[in-house]
Design an enzyme around this catalytic site. Structure first.
Site, short mmCIF file in Angstrom:
data_model
loop_
_atom_site.label_atom_id
_atom_site.label_comp_id
_atom_site.label_asym_id
_atom_site.label_seq_id
_atom_site.Cartn_x
_atom_site.Cartn_y
_atom_site.Cartn_z
N GLY A 1 0.82 -1.20 0.00
CA GLY A 1 0.00 0.00 0.00
C GLY A 1 0.85 1.25 0.00
CB SER A 2 -0.09 4.77 0.56
OG SER A 2 -0.70 4.77 1.84
N GLY B 1 1.66 2.66 5.46
CA GLY B 1 2.77 1.81 5.86
C GLY B 1 3.40 2.26 7.16
CD GLU C 1 7.12 -5.74 -1.72
OE1 GLU C 1 7.42 -4.86 -2.56
OE2 GLU C 1 7.91 -6.63 -1.37
CB CYS D 1 3.48 0.19 -6.53
SG CYS D 1 3.61 -1.60 -6.72
#
Length: 402
Positions: A107-108, A112, A129, A167
């Site tokens: 995610g962002s 995170g 990630e 991403c």
């Protein structure tokens, strides 16, 4: 997976040693909305292959996909070992209050940080990630075939991956000023061929996931200096959450569109005097998940590998590094840490336990007190694996302390 034997120093003879993989234990997988199946199932495969118990928390922003996972997984996998828990941020917060043996998050960076803060309370290791602004360096390609192939792959790597909501998608392009007009014209022609005269009717173009993200992208374009840099596209349809594939040339570098991860079908092109300036441009910014470079210049390629830091570097293509299970996928720095895919997914959820085994036949007696210069000389030689000095000291042929 079976253990693997490793060597111990000669001084430990006779002895054996091995590395025994064991599951880390209870794993939490928090997946993202843009690839809701792949980003849930791929870490799940690695985790259960390693023998772990897994809880999946799919994104609430892809509710239909989350429902499919919740309904399907219990039908095929042991419901006592693998569970899917649906819900929004409050559910995720409750899950993060629990103690896990490992957390896998996609995610962002903003979310995170919240995940990491919660994990820190229990000293839980995490795999992050994240993403970031992945650049594509486009050299002044002389061959028309090379240019056309590069532009097709750039369009696919930007607009074909969930309309840029990925991403690993291209965030912006770096190219020389003299090559920029050729680049823009080629992209314009190919986008028309791919998406047609009216891209909103093209079935190959994804929509923005929700109104919140649509308005976020719209706001990036609302800056007058950014809007004036649009050379291709730029139309928006809020009712259908559609944004036309949009190309911009030299928007202000201090504008949000060049500071934040775009995560949408907006493609800035930043022009440079010489392509080698791209290296410093990238180094001056947070480390990206991926660097793409379209070039035949071997020296530039080597400099990109040795002078920049990123999760991966891909030359003359896009996205293919993600599909290869023989290579690890993961970021570095603000783009994430930890890696998975293929065998690397198994390793991500495994602890390799070191096992050493000796018998009682021999011992290196000089490792035990009381100490003397003689013993310390022997011990120092062993510590350096300098067996010749060990032999000479034992035979009295080497007496100096070194």
């Amino acid at each position: 997976m079976s253990s693997k034997s490793v060597k111990l120093p000669i001084i430990a003879f006779p002895s054996t040693a091995e590395l025994v993989p064991e599951p880390v234990g209870l794993v939490l997988v928090i997946s993202s909305w843009n690839f809701p199946f792949g980003l849930s199932l791929e870490p799940l495969i690695g985790a259960i292959a390693a023998g772990n118990v897994v809880v999946i928390k799919p994104s609430e922003l892809a509710p239909a996909s989350a429902a499919v996972l919740a309904e399907t997984i219990p039908s095929y996998l042991d419901n006592k070992a693998i569970k899917v828990i649906q819900g929004g941020p409050s559910v995720c917060q409750q899950l993060l209050q629990l103690k896990w043996d490992k957390i896998f998050f996609t995610g962002s960076a903003e979310v995170g940080r919240t995940v990491m803060a919660a994990a820190a309370k229990h000293l839980t290791p995490v795999i992050m990630e994240l993403g970031g602004k992945c650049p594509a360096i486009v050299d002044s390609l002389s061959s028309s075939w090379d240019r056309q192939m590069a532009m097709k792959r750039i369009i696919g790597g930007k607009f074909g991956t969930c309309a840029g909501q990925a991403c690993i998608g291209i965030d912006y392009i770096l190219t020389e000023k003299k090559f920029a007009p050729i680049l823009v014209e080629q992209i314009k022609v190919l986008m028309k061929n791919i998406f047609g005269e009216n891209p909103v009717e093209a079935k190959s173009m994804a929509r923005i996931v929700n109104k919140h993200h649509f308005l976020r992208l719209k706001q990036l374009l609302d800056d007058p200096l950014v809007k004036s840099s649009i050379v291709v596209g730029g139309s928006l349809d809020e009712n259908h959450l559609f944004i036309e594939p949009t190309v911009l040339v030299d928007p202000p570098l201090n504008a949000p569109i060049m500071k934040e991860e775009i995560f949408g079908p907006l493609l800035p092109i930043i022009t440079l005097d010489i392509i080698e300036e791209s290296i410093d441009f990238i180094k001056d910014r947070p480390k990206p998940l991926t660097i793409y470079a379209f070039t035949k210049n071997r020296r530039l390629r080597q400099r990109l590998i040795s002078e920049t830091s990123s999760g991966s570097v891909t030359f003359n293509d896009t996205i293919v590094q993600y599909a290869a299970d023989t290579m690890p996928f993961g970021g570095v720095g603000e783009s994430g840490f930890g890696r998975y895919h293929g065998k690397f997914s198994f390793d991500a959820f495994t602890h390799e336990k070191a096992i050493a085994n000796r018998n009682f036949l021999t011992d290196f007696w000089f490792r035990l007190p009381p100490w003397s210069d003689y013993k310390l000389q022997l011990f120092k030689s062993v510590y350096r694996f300098d067996y010749l000095s060990l032999l000479l000291i034992t035979l009295g042929l080497k007496k100096s302390w070194s």
